[in-house]
Design a protein around this motif. Structure first.
Motif, PDB file in Angstrom:
ATOM      1  N   LEU B  88     -49.795   7.791  38.016  1.00 21.25           N
ATOM      2  CA  LEU B  88     -50.409   8.117  36.728  1.00 21.25           C
ATOM      3  C   LEU B  88     -51.935   8.076  36.825  1.00 21.25           C
ATOM      4  CD1 LEU B  88     -47.994   6.212  34.310  1.00 21.25           C
ATOM      5  CD2 LEU B  88     -48.218   8.698  34.581  1.00 21.25           C
ATOM      6  N   GLU B 135     -45.708  17.012  28.667  1.00 18.34           N
ATOM      7  CA  GLU B 135     -44.818  15.892  28.352  1.00 18.34           C
ATOM      8  C   GLU B 135     -43.581  15.912  29.247  1.00 18.34           C
ATOM      9  OE1 GLU B 135     -43.850  15.494  24.230  1.00 18.34           O
ATOM     10  OE2 GLU B 135     -42.217  14.083  24.631  1.00 18.34           O
ATOM     11  N   LEU B 138     -44.512  14.675  32.729  1.00 15.44           N
ATOM     12  CA  LEU B 138     -44.728  13.224  32.731  1.00 15.44           C
ATOM     13  C   LEU B 138     -43.399  12.492  32.575  1.00 15.44           C
ATOM     14  CD1 LEU B 138     -47.997  13.041  30.629  1.00 15.44           C
ATOM     15  CD2 LEU B 138     -47.676  12.026  32.895  1.00 15.44           C
ATOM     16  N   THR B 139     -42.555  13.004  31.696  1.00 15.18           N
ATOM     17  CA  THR B 139     -41.259  12.362  31.484  1.00 15.18           C
ATOM     18  C   THR B 139     -40.454  12.328  32.781  1.00 15.18           C
ATOM     19  OG1 THR B 139     -41.218  13.101  29.185  1.00 15.18           O
ATOM     20  CG2 THR B 139     -39.120  12.469  30.166  1.00 15.18           C
ATOM     21  N   ARG B 141     -41.478  12.417  35.836  1.00 13.87           N
ATOM     22  CA  ARG B 141     -42.040  11.484  36.831  1.00 13.87           C
ATOM     23  C   ARG B 141     -41.806  10.034  36.428  1.00 13.87           C
ATOM     24  NH1 ARG B 141     -42.829   8.394  39.962  1.00 13.87           N
ATOM     25  NH2 ARG B 141     -44.397   8.203  41.621  1.00 13.87           N
ATOM     26  N   ILE B 142     -41.988   9.739  35.154  1.00 14.98           N
ATOM     27  CA  ILE B 142     -41.832   8.362  34.685  1.00 14.98           C
ATOM     28  C   ILE B 142     -40.367   7.932  34.809  1.00 14.98           C
ATOM     29  CG2 ILE B 142     -41.941   6.886  32.636  1.00 14.98           C
ATOM     30  CD1 ILE B 142     -44.438   8.560  31.809  1.00 14.98           C
ATOM     31  N   VAL B 151     -38.713   5.386  28.808  1.00 19.20           N
ATOM     32  CA  VAL B 151     -39.294   6.605  29.378  1.00 19.20           C
ATOM     33  C   VAL B 151     -39.978   7.452  28.322  1.00 19.20           C
ATOM     34  CG1 VAL B 151     -38.760   8.769  30.533  1.00 19.20           C
ATOM     35  CG2 VAL B 151     -37.698   6.649  31.311  1.00 19.20           C
ATOM     36  N   ALA B 155     -43.928   8.245  28.123  1.00 17.06           N
ATOM     37  CA  ALA B 155     -44.400   9.617  28.362  1.00 17.06           C
ATOM     38  C   ALA B 155     -45.268  10.079  27.201  1.00 17.06           C
ATOM     39  CB  ALA B 155     -43.217  10.556  28.555  1.00 17.06           C
ATOM     40  N   GLN B 156     -44.833   9.789  25.986  1.00 17.49           N
ATOM     41  CA  GLN B 156     -45.628  10.203  24.831  1.00 17.49           C
ATOM     42  C   GLN B 156     -46.978   9.513  24.811  1.00 17.49           C
ATOM     43  OE1 GLN B 156     -42.723   9.494  21.737  1.00 17.49           O
ATOM     44  NE2 GLN B 156     -42.344  11.701  21.515  1.00 17.49           N
TER      45      GLN B 156
END
Lengths: 193, 193
Positions: B88, B135, B138-139, B141-142, B151, B155-156
């Motif tokens: 991140l 989003e 990112l979601t 990856r997270i 998650v 992500a948000q």
DNA sequence: ATCATTTTGTACCATCTTGCATAAAATTCA
DNA sequence: TGAATTTTATGCAAGATGGTACAAAATGAT
């Protein structure tokens, strides 16, 4: 009531300013024509100019007015005593409500001044001042509850949540999703602080 | 190499599109005139129209191109294996660098499409799609590292950090402060996850 | 060499925009 | 009632803007 000479104005300055801000919020600074603005304010152009100056002065006045109204809308919830998480949640709920009002969602400052900022110093300054003001208010409130070393980071994170709400409201995300998102953000940020 | 008949184009389509995006990023959609855009792209208006269509088509193409370039700039850092925090942080550092390039700082999509979105459905859709795309990435990856229940919220929150970076870069915050801020945001969000 | 085809560049047009000039209207004061 | 003052309303002028027409230029095909 001071008796002023001459023909009395047909407009209410506060209402006109709010209508001007709404016109700019709906179309952006550059795309909003003075005809639209005049129609929205219920005035004609010469009266507009006499009251607020040229287009840029109108916009700067609208930004300032919007900022004040925003602060009035969200400060009470933020400054309320009690757990920090509740204050922040109340603050964001109020912000979501405020950004959802009117013909177009989103924040006048964060969603329209950004487009003009690089080309105009005064607009850039108004944008920067608004963000700094929000950060200062959040910092002051967070400092009442959080450990010293975490205040600045937390405040900056909350500034981002607010900006995220403003922009995502503009992108069409509905209010309940925005409030849920704000709650998740507050929870994640305050966990174990 | 296919031999095309007729006079060969004097412009490189990719370079022109990038210049167009830069012109829009500097001035916003409505304030950028076709003369400015043509000058920036090193073309004249009839060639511009032949290549990209009218002003709105140029803008939509620039948004799409910018989004692709942004993804190319930040994806490698995000997708790198290793601790989520490092991924991140690398993602945000890359974003800060990308948003800092060019004549004006800030994100073309997040800082100019916001102004036009309420008045134009297609621009609003491009803005919403861009945010959703970020989003989603990112979601994904997270989700490789975090607990299921966290998650979406994480992500948000990271989406908001990115939007905050984009807007604050536009407001004149320098790159080192933005990177520090991103680090603090990641640390606060990942604490005890 | 000539033709067909595609891009370039100049010039142009219709429209919109900002800002203002000027006269009419509405009010206070003498 | 009339003069002074302030706002409103119509309309205009200078300039910018989006978009296009048309001829010149540069290439491939015949």
């Amino acid at each position: 009531m001071i008796a002023r000479r001459g023909r009395p104005p047909a407009y209410d300055r506060e209402a006109a300013l709010m209508a001007i801000a709404e016109a700019f919020r709906l179309r952006g600074y550059a795309a909003a024509s003075l005809d639209e603005i005049a129609r929205a304010a219920g005035m004609n152009r010469p009266s507009l100019f006499a009251a607020f100056g040229n287009k840029k002065a109108m916009y700067l006045a609208a930004l300032e007015d919007y900022r004040r109204r925003m602060e009035r809308a969200v400060s009470p919830a933020l400054e309320r005593e009690g757990p920090l998480g509740d204050a922040l949640t109340g603050f964001f709920d109020a912000a979501v409500g405020f950004y959802g009002e009117g013909a177009a969602p989103g924040c006048l400052v964060l969603c329209t001044a950004t487009a003009e900022a690089p080309a105009d110093e005064e607009i850039a300054a108004a944008l920067a001042d608004t963000i700094r003001g929000i950060e200062a208010q959040l910092t002051a409130r967070i400092a009442r509850e959080a450990a010293d070393g975490e205040v600045a980071g937390l405040a900056q994170l909350m500034v981002s949540v607010l900006i995220g709400i403003a922009v995502q409201a503009r992108a069409g995300v509905d209010e309940t999703a925005l409030k849920r998102f704000a709650r998740a953000g507050v929870a994640a940020a305050l966990r174990q602080s």
